[in-house]
Scaffold this active site. Structure first.
Site, PDB file in Angstrom:
ATOM      1  N   ILE A  17      37.016 -35.240 -14.153  1.00 40.98           N
ATOM      2  CA  ILE A  17      37.964 -35.049 -13.051  1.00 40.98           C
ATOM      3  C   ILE A  17      38.521 -36.367 -12.522  1.00 40.98           C
ATOM      4  O   ILE A  17      39.353 -36.380 -11.619  1.00 40.98           O
ATOM      5  CB  ILE A  17      37.316 -34.261 -11.888  1.00 40.98           C
ATOM      6  CG1 ILE A  17      36.041 -34.958 -11.396  1.00 40.98           C
ATOM      7  CG2 ILE A  17      37.027 -32.829 -12.308  1.00 40.98           C
ATOM      8  CD1 ILE A  17      35.414 -34.298 -10.174  1.00 40.98           C
ATOM      9  N   GLY A  18      38.060 -37.475 -13.090  1.00 41.25           N
ATOM     10  CA  GLY A  18      38.572 -38.762 -12.636  1.00 41.25           C
ATOM     11  C   GLY A  18      38.088 -39.884 -13.529  1.00 41.25           C
ATOM     12  O   GLY A  18      37.124 -39.741 -14.282  1.00 41.25           O
ATOM     13  N   ARG A  19      38.764 -41.000 -13.413  1.00 45.15           N
ATOM     14  CA  ARG A  19      38.386 -42.168 -14.219  1.00 45.15           C
ATOM     15  C   ARG A  19      38.599 -43.416 -13.386  1.00 45.15           C
ATOM     16  O   ARG A  19      39.630 -43.568 -12.728  1.00 45.15           O
ATOM     17  CB  ARG A  19      39.224 -42.221 -15.496  1.00 45.15           C
ATOM     18  CG  ARG A  19      38.824 -43.305 -16.470  1.00 45.15           C
ATOM     19  CD  ARG A  19      39.583 -43.151 -17.768  1.00 45.15           C
ATOM     20  NE  ARG A  19      39.110 -42.016 -18.538  1.00 45.15           N
ATOM     21  CZ  ARG A  19      38.118 -42.071 -19.427  1.00 45.15           C
ATOM     22  NH1 ARG A  19      37.485 -43.224 -19.639  1.00 45.15           N
ATOM     23  NH2 ARG A  19      37.755 -40.997 -20.094  1.00 45.15           N
ATOM     24  N   ARG A  21      37.411 -47.871 -12.785  1.00 49.14           N
ATOM     25  CA  ARG A  21      37.346 -49.150 -13.491  1.00 49.14           C
ATOM     26  C   ARG A  21      36.130 -49.249 -14.403  1.00 49.14           C
ATOM     27  O   ARG A  21      36.203 -49.812 -15.493  1.00 49.14           O
ATOM     28  CB  ARG A  21      37.317 -50.265 -12.449  1.00 49.14           C
ATOM     29  CG  ARG A  21      37.238 -51.666 -13.019  1.00 49.14           C
ATOM     30  CD  ARG A  21      37.184 -52.691 -11.903  1.00 49.14           C
ATOM     31  NE  ARG A  21      36.831 -54.009 -12.388  1.00 49.14           N
ATOM     32  CZ  ARG A  21      36.424 -54.998 -11.611  1.00 49.14           C
ATOM     33  NH1 ARG A  21      36.324 -54.807 -10.308  1.00 49.14           N
ATOM     34  NH2 ARG A  21      36.119 -56.177 -12.106  1.00 49.14           N
ATOM     35  N   PHE A  22      34.998 -48.667 -13.967  1.00 57.55           N
ATOM     36  CA  PHE A  22      33.753 -48.847 -14.714  1.00 57.55           C
ATOM     37  C   PHE A  22      33.290 -47.593 -15.449  1.00 57.55           C
ATOM     38  O   PHE A  22      32.286 -47.629 -16.151  1.00 57.55           O
ATOM     39  CB  PHE A  22      32.636 -49.307 -13.777  1.00 57.55           C
ATOM     40  CG  PHE A  22      32.920 -50.613 -13.086  1.00 57.55           C
ATOM     41  CD1 PHE A  22      33.239 -51.746 -13.815  1.00 57.55           C
ATOM     42  CD2 PHE A  22      32.875 -50.704 -11.702  1.00 57.55           C
ATOM     43  CE1 PHE A  22      33.503 -52.946 -13.184  1.00 57.55           C
ATOM     44  CE2 PHE A  22      33.130 -51.902 -11.058  1.00 57.55           C
ATOM     45  CZ  PHE A  22      33.452 -53.025 -11.796  1.00 57.55           C
ATOM     46  N   THR A  24      33.620 -42.887 -15.662  1.00 55.51           N
ATOM     47  CA  THR A  24      34.288 -41.610 -15.421  1.00 55.51           C
ATOM     48  C   THR A  24      33.596 -40.819 -14.315  1.00 55.51           C
ATOM     49  O   THR A  24      32.438 -41.065 -13.978  1.00 55.51           O
ATOM     50  CB  THR A  24      34.293 -40.757 -16.697  1.00 55.51           C
ATOM     51  OG1 THR A  24      32.934 -40.531 -17.102  1.00 55.51           O
ATOM     52  CG2 THR A  24      35.036 -41.455 -17.822  1.00 55.51           C
ATOM     53  N   LYS A  40      29.517 -39.595 -10.989  1.00 59.24           N
ATOM     54  CA  LYS A  40      30.160 -40.849 -11.392  1.00 59.24           C
ATOM     55  C   LYS A  40      29.234 -41.552 -12.382  1.00 59.24           C
ATOM     56  O   LYS A  40      28.117 -41.942 -12.026  1.00 59.24           O
ATOM     57  CB  LYS A  40      30.416 -41.740 -10.181  1.00 59.24           C
ATOM     58  CG  LYS A  40      31.094 -43.064 -10.530  1.00 59.24           C
ATOM     59  CD  LYS A  40      31.111 -44.022  -9.348  1.00 59.24           C
ATOM     60  CE  LYS A  40      32.079 -43.599  -8.288  1.00 59.24           C
ATOM     61  NZ  LYS A  40      32.231 -44.640  -7.223  1.00 59.24           N
ATOM     62  N   ASP A 137      37.338 -51.533   2.120  1.00 58.76           N
ATOM     63  CA  ASP A 137      38.390 -51.145   1.171  1.00 58.76           C
ATOM     64  C   ASP A 137      38.965 -49.781   1.546  1.00 58.76           C
ATOM     65  O   ASP A 137      39.101 -48.887   0.698  1.00 58.76           O
ATOM     66  CB  ASP A 137      37.851 -51.134  -0.258  1.00 58.76           C
ATOM     67  CG  ASP A 137      38.963 -51.164  -1.312  1.00 58.76           C
ATOM     68  OD1 ASP A 137      40.111 -51.501  -0.951  1.00 58.76           O
ATOM     69  OD2 ASP A 137      38.682 -50.847  -2.483  1.00 58.76           O
TER      70      ASP A 137
END
EC number: 2.7.11.1
Length: 278
Positions: A17-19, A21-22, A24, A40, A137
């Site tokens: 469902i997402g990707r 920098r490090f 999925t 994650k 952030d």
């Protein structure tokens, strides 16, 4: 709780469902609880340096320090091997960030929707700051939105820091949302999050951040000039209360900048339920 990599023994991995920098993010199912979660998975082999390693270790450590809060994503499990780290977290389904929501809404949100999200973001930050945690952030990509309930959840604490009564330093964050004291290399406190949250609110209302540039250096120069403007084309229908709160959050003078608690007491936040969609 960190354990040997027994993730597959306790969770059924489903679709991606997402990707990031490090690694999925995958939807997973727990037969024990009969619930879905987000997992994650980080491939440690792609980590370049000590800063990368610190980033992936920070999130679970910081979030373990925070008591549960309805507007902060929860971590339920942690699995680790020599090559991989898997963090099982609360799932927002379908997965959508404020950035995604801005795109689906045509670039900007109504004042009522923006105010509702703003209040929840500030509530999450007030909770973090009471625990001496600074997110560092805050940006549209790091706030998840549940379109069914209207709830939002602050996520991605990889850049967060626990102050422990001290101040922090170092240029951390995403250029558009970084506070001027960070850009100048000064020591700073939790009020950097308030600046960033103010920029997020401005972006929801206007469809673009207040300080722009083609490069990070250009953006930083714009931030340091600090000319906060409300173009009539973007803010003609936005209330004076909303603009007043933004001035007090996106304020270069840290001593005059609102805290999260101050912002939550502002009239615009107190009247969230009474705002009309526009």
């Amino acid at each position: 709780m960190t354990r040997e990599f027994e993730l597959e023994n306790n969770y059924q991995l489903c679709d991606e469902i997402g990707r990031g920098r490090f690694g999925t993010i995958t939807r997973c199912f727990s037969p024990a609880t009969k619930e879905f979660y987000a997992c994650k998975t980080i491939d440690k082999r792609v980590l370049i340096d000590a800063l990368d390693r610190e980033c992936i270790e920070t999130e679970p450590r910081i979030m373990a320090m925070l008591p549960p809060h309805p507007n902060i994503i929860r971590i339920f499990d942690l699995y680790e091997t020599e090559d991989s780290l898997a963090i099982v977290m609360e799932l927002v389904d379908p997965p959508m960030t404020i950035y995604d929501r801005l795109i689906s809404a045509g670039g900007r949100l109504s004042e009522s929707e923006s105010a509702s999200y703003a209040k929840q973001i500030l509530s999450a930050l007030a909770h973090c700051h009471r625990c001496d945690v600074v997110h560092r952030d805050v940006k549209p990509d790091n706030v998840l939105v549940d379109l069914v309930s209207g709830g939002v959840k602050l996520c991605d604490f990889g850049s967060a820091v626990w102050l422990g009564g001290e101040t922090a330093e170092g240029v951390v964050g995403t250029p558009y949302y970084v506070a001027p004291e960070v850009v100048m290399g000064r020591k700073y406190d939790e009020k950097v999050d308030i600046w960033s949250a103010g920029v997020v609110i401005y972006t929801m209302l206007a469809g673009e951040p207040p300080f722009n540039g083609e490069t990070a250096e250009d953006i930083f120069e714009s931030i340091l000039r600090g000319n906060l403007r409300f173009p009539p084309k973007k803010f003609g229908s936005v209330s004076s209360e909303a603009k007043d709160l933004l001035r007090k959050m996106i304020c270069r003078d840290v001593s005059r900048r609102f805290s999260a608690e101050d912002a939550l007491r502002h009239s615009w936040m107190m009247n969230v339920g009474n705002l009309q969609s526009n």
